[in-house]
Design a protein around this motif. Structure first.
Motif, PDB file in Angstrom:
ATOM      1  N   ILE A   6       0.841  -1.202   0.000  1.00 34.95           N
ATOM      2  CA  ILE A   6       0.000   0.000   0.000  1.00 34.95           C
ATOM      3  C   ILE A   6       0.875   1.251   0.000  1.00 34.95           C
ATOM      4  N   THR A   7       1.894   1.256   0.843  1.00 31.37           N
ATOM      5  CA  THR A   7       2.801   2.409   0.917  1.00 31.37           C
ATOM      6  C   THR A   7       3.495   2.645  -0.413  1.00 31.37           C
ATOM      7  N   MET A   8       3.983   1.570  -1.036  1.00 30.63           N
ATOM      8  CA  MET A   8       4.646   1.694  -2.335  1.00 30.63           C
ATOM      9  C   MET A   8       3.703   2.312  -3.364  1.00 30.63           C
ATOM     10  N   LEU A   9       2.494   1.796  -3.446  1.00 28.84           N
ATOM     11  CA  LEU A   9       1.547   2.280  -4.445  1.00 28.84           C
ATOM     12  C   LEU A   9       1.115   3.721  -4.164  1.00 28.84           C
ATOM     13  N   LEU A  10       0.973   4.080  -2.898  1.00 26.36           N
ATOM     14  CA  LEU A  10       0.621   5.462  -2.564  1.00 26.36           C
ATOM     15  C   LEU A  10       1.765   6.425  -2.909  1.00 26.36           C
ATOM     16  N   CYS A  11       3.004   5.997  -2.672  1.00 28.52           N
ATOM     17  CA  CYS A  11       4.150   6.836  -3.043  1.00 28.52           C
ATOM     18  C   CYS A  11       4.211   7.032  -4.549  1.00 28.52           C
ATOM     19  N   PHE A  12       4.029   5.957  -5.299  1.00 25.01           N
ATOM     20  CA  PHE A  12       4.033   6.082  -6.753  1.00 25.01           C
ATOM     21  C   PHE A  12       2.879   6.972  -7.215  1.00 25.01           C
ATOM     22  N   ALA A  13       1.714   6.780  -6.615  1.00 23.31           N
ATOM     23  CA  ALA A  13       0.540   7.562  -7.011  1.00 23.31           C
ATOM     24  C   ALA A  13       0.744   9.043  -6.723  1.00 23.31           C
ATOM     25  N   ALA A  15       3.603  10.614  -7.026  1.00 24.42           N
ATOM     26  CA  ALA A  15       4.612  11.146  -7.948  1.00 24.42           C
ATOM     27  C   ALA A  15       4.055  11.362  -9.359  1.00 24.42           C
ATOM     28  N   TRP A  16       3.157  10.500  -9.807  1.00 29.62           N
ATOM     29  CA  TRP A  16       2.689  10.589 -11.198  1.00 29.62           C
ATOM     30  C   TRP A  16       1.973  11.893 -11.544  1.00 29.62           C
ATOM     31  N   PRO A  17       1.172  12.488 -10.652  1.00 31.35           N
ATOM     32  CA  PRO A  17       0.522  13.752 -11.041  1.00 31.35           C
ATOM     33  C   PRO A  17       1.516  14.849 -11.423  1.00 31.35           C
ATOM     34  N   PHE A  18       2.696  14.883 -10.791  1.00 30.77           N
ATOM     35  CA  PHE A  18       3.710  15.869 -11.165  1.00 30.77           C
ATOM     36  C   PHE A  18       4.213  15.617 -12.586  1.00 30.77           C
ATOM     37  N   SER A  19       4.411  14.355 -12.912  1.00 28.47           N
ATOM     38  CA  SER A  19       4.849  14.003 -14.256  1.00 28.47           C
ATOM     39  C   SER A  19       3.776  14.359 -15.287  1.00 28.47           C
ATOM     40  N   ILE A  20       2.531  14.077 -14.955  1.00 30.09           N
ATOM     41  CA  ILE A  20       1.414  14.394 -15.852  1.00 30.09           C
ATOM     42  C   ILE A  20       1.326  15.905 -16.053  1.00 30.09           C
ATOM     43  N   TRP A  21       1.421  16.660 -14.975  1.00 29.42           N
ATOM     44  CA  TRP A  21       1.327  18.118 -15.055  1.00 29.42           C
ATOM     45  C   TRP A  21       2.449  18.688 -15.924  1.00 29.42           C
ATOM     46  N   LYS A  22       3.668  18.180 -15.718  1.00 30.70           N
ATOM     47  CA  LYS A  22       4.816  18.640 -16.505  1.00 30.70           C
ATOM     48  C   LYS A  22       4.599  18.327 -17.985  1.00 30.70           C
ATOM     49  N   SER A  23       4.129  17.117 -18.283  1.00 28.57           N
ATOM     50  CA  SER A  23       3.875  16.734 -19.678  1.00 28.57           C
ATOM     51  C   SER A  23       2.806  17.615 -20.306  1.00 28.57           C
ATOM     52  N   TYR A  24       1.764  17.887 -19.540  1.00 29.77           N
ATOM     53  CA  TYR A  24       0.646  18.674 -20.054  1.00 29.77           C
ATOM     54  C   TYR A  24       1.060  20.119 -20.319  1.00 29.77           C
ATOM     55  N   LYS A  25       1.727  20.730 -19.355  1.00 28.00           N
ATOM     56  CA  LYS A  25       2.084  22.143 -19.465  1.00 28.00           C
ATOM     57  C   LYS A  25       3.229  22.394 -20.448  1.00 28.00           C
ATOM     58  N   SER A  26       4.251  21.559 -20.428  1.00 33.04           N
ATOM     59  CA  SER A  26       5.439  21.807 -21.259  1.00 33.04           C
ATOM     60  C   SER A  26       5.197  21.465 -22.721  1.00 33.04           C
ATOM     61  N   TYR A  61      -7.453  -1.647  -6.254  1.00 32.79           N
ATOM     62  CA  TYR A  61      -7.860  -0.323  -6.714  1.00 32.79           C
ATOM     63  C   TYR A  61      -6.698   0.671  -6.726  1.00 32.79           C
ATOM     64  N   LEU A  62      -5.712   0.457  -5.863  1.00 37.06           N
ATOM     65  CA  LEU A  62      -4.507   1.291  -5.919  1.00 37.06           C
ATOM     66  C   LEU A  62      -3.712   0.982  -7.183  1.00 37.06           C
ATOM     67  N   TYR A  63      -3.618  -0.298  -7.536  1.00 36.33           N
ATOM     68  CA  TYR A  63      -2.961  -0.669  -8.795  1.00 36.33           C
ATOM     69  C   TYR A  63      -3.707  -0.046  -9.975  1.00 36.33           C
ATOM     70  N   LEU A  64      -5.025  -0.120  -9.948  1.00 34.22           N
ATOM     71  CA  LEU A  64      -5.842   0.432 -11.026  1.00 34.22           C
ATOM     72  C   LEU A  64      -5.660   1.944 -11.123  1.00 34.22           C
ATOM     73  N   PHE A  65      -5.652   2.623  -9.990  1.00 34.54           N
ATOM     74  CA  PHE A  65      -5.468   4.074  -9.976  1.00 34.54           C
ATOM     75  C   PHE A  65      -4.097   4.446 -10.537  1.00 34.54           C
ATOM     76  N   ASN A  66      -3.061   3.740 -10.104  1.00 39.32           N
ATOM     77  CA  ASN A  66      -1.716   3.998 -10.617  1.00 39.32           C
ATOM     78  C   ASN A  66      -1.642   3.723 -12.108  1.00 39.32           C
ATOM     79  N   PHE A  67      -2.259   2.630 -12.551  1.00 42.49           N
ATOM     80  CA  PHE A  67      -2.294   2.316 -13.978  1.00 42.49           C
ATOM     81  C   PHE A  67      -2.918   3.482 -14.745  1.00 42.49           C
ATOM     82  N   TRP A  68      -4.023   3.993 -14.242  1.00 41.87           N
ATOM     83  CA  TRP A  68      -4.725   5.085 -14.900  1.00 41.87           C
ATOM     84  C   TRP A  68      -3.820   6.325 -15.005  1.00 41.87           C
ATOM     85  N   LEU A  69      -3.093   6.636 -13.945  1.00 37.76           N
ATOM     86  CA  LEU A  69      -2.192   7.791 -13.968  1.00 37.76           C
ATOM     87  C   LEU A  69      -1.103   7.625 -15.030  1.00 37.76           C
ATOM     88  N   VAL A  70      -0.499   6.446 -15.087  1.00 43.81           N
ATOM     89  CA  VAL A  70       0.554   6.204 -16.077  1.00 43.81           C
ATOM     90  C   VAL A  70      -0.036   6.195 -17.483  1.00 43.81           C
TER      91      VAL A  70
END
Length: 89
Positions: A6-13, A15-26, A61-70
């Motif tokens: 759970i901790t691993m998946l929450l940490c990954f989850a 981090a991904w919004p920052f990557s998404i935001w950078k991709s979207y804005k840049s 559902y954490l795996y699914l959420f992380n999958f969706w972010l990636v």
């Protein structure tokens, strides 16, 4: 259900919004690797399959959420690829 998983998946989850935001804005793919994104997607699919076949619990559902972010970041990668190609032409 493992607190470590759970901790691993929450940490990954987190981090991904920052990557998404950078991709979207840049609108650029500098520093991005489509191979990396695809490998991560495959890893999340494998995690979800394990949960479905061997240990279905709420962590699925954490795996699914992380999958969706990636997946969103992957879609943005291809969008940015088109934008960069258009700018080069």
């Amino acid at each position: 259900m493992s607190i470590f998983e759970i901790t691993m998946l929450l940490c990954f989850a987190s981090a991904w919004p920052f990557s998404i935001w950078k991709s979207y804005k840049s609108r650029q793919n500098s520093g991005k690797s489509i191979i990396f994104l695809i490998i991560v997607l495959i890893g999340y699919i494998a995690g979800m399959m394990h949960k479905i076949f061997y240990n279905l619990d709420g962590v699925f559902y954490l795996y699914l959420f992380n999958f969706w972010l990636v997946f969103v970041d992957t879609v943005l990668y291809y969008r940015n690829e088109r934008i960069e190609k258009r700018l080069r032409s």
